[in-house]
Design a protein around this motif. Sequence first.
Motif: not given
Length: 527
Positions: A408-410, A427-431
């Motif tokens: 996965c990429i955000v 971005a990391a919390p979305v991942f």
Amino acid sequence: RNLSYTEYQKLKQFPIFKLGAYRGGFIVEQRTVREHPIGKIAERAVGYDDYRGRVGIEGSFYEFLRGKKGKRLKQKIAKGQWKPLNDNNEIEPIDGKDIITTIDLKIQDVAHHALLAQLEKFEADHGSVVVMDSKSGEVKAISNLGRTSKGTYFEQRNYAIYESHEPGSTFKLMGMVVALEDQVIDTSEVIDTEKGVIRFHGKPVRDSHHGGYGKISAARVFEVSSNVGIVKIINENYADQPEKFIAGLERMNVGQKIGLPIKGEGQPKIPDPKDKNSWNGLSLPWMAYGYGVSFTPLQTLTFYNAIANNGEMVKPRFVKEIRAQGSTVTKFEKEVMHPKICSQETIDKVKEMMLNVVKRGTADNIYDKNFSMAGKTGTCQTEYWTDETQYISSFVGYFPADEPKYSCIVVIHKPNKKTGYYGNIVAAPVFQSIARKIYSDTPVVEEVDYAANVQDVEQEYEAYYKKANTSHTKVPDVRNMAGMDAVSLLENMGYRVRIKGIGKVKNQSVKAGSPLKKGEVINLELS
């Protein structure tokens, strides 16, 4: 007016309308409209084929989706109405074929709303998310949301496919793999990050951590994303032969287009040392930490997915098959772009580093003891040539870390700097949200030896049957029996049973051989 097809079918059954157009007055005007099956979600990826052009999956596969027009003779009657006439020359339309996409509606919904929530929180300009099956390359979710003047978000551009931008620290993985493959560095080698600042031709390279990290291993350089550390690794080993570094990237297909069936893939960029107009003394050190190079989010994800997939680089796929009248016409199989981008030894090393990024590195804020994730944060300045520097925040990786199922990429562009802009915060919390939701919703499938399993069940049944058909005057020994069998046996004997745990009986509160007392409570502890 504006009846759905279902409502039309119901209305047609009314007694008066069964009398026909002349006696019942029932004349139908059909109108065909274009609807996206999941509304605005994945609208840009699904695409369209109309006056606006050909976009997305629909635009790329329009030849299959389009059928053939039919013809029907009609007579104009009062009030501008048209009445169908039976005609031997009537030509029935031919339906187009059906395109079966790889999109998983549940994962798409999760990805869309996780991205939307973060964009709203950080008042970002736009962002994208792609979730891909690591083995097959099937794209399970793709969301691209841009901000309107009113502050709302919708799918206006397919950023994940078309927008090529400087990746920042997510490029450090590519550089580290080349250095490990060329054996110019090992993960245990100590790098002096000095005081967190080094200069090239008067231009500084800084670490986000004020004062630097001191002397740390090359692996730790990656985990804490030290700009100074990675620049020293690449520049000191390739400054005299930058073409060797570029060749290492090209061996792994870095800098090449994926070749997607969907139109509009962005052009990747890697500077050429032979081109004096684009190469100078800053090119190599700047490239080492993700500046001066350019990739689309999907191109970056394709490389990370190859690491998750033990070196096999697979092409991202959006379409599974083409069907006509319910039968498969064309099936799209996995397409391998590169069978092994680097050695397994290097893959094992960088996998460990990416795992530690989440455990104890820049993304330790998303660490979860319940399931493992691995990846890399990225924070890149953009528009730094203006008075108002903006940022691109990203995180790319895979999960579960030990046996990757999804990558996965955000990528989130221009978050409000007052709220936050680092990749681990934006971005990391979305991942993490996507990984956690998929992990909790996806059942674990295990293969079992059917014959052995049947034999075990038969043996357990025989043991239970023997005890159940024995006249009991004392409490039986139910240890090592399946919990469900033990409960059945004891309750049929008149006991009340309480259980703790699952599996087979480990302990029973009333010892075997004790006098039988109906109504007594027996506690069973299961394994």
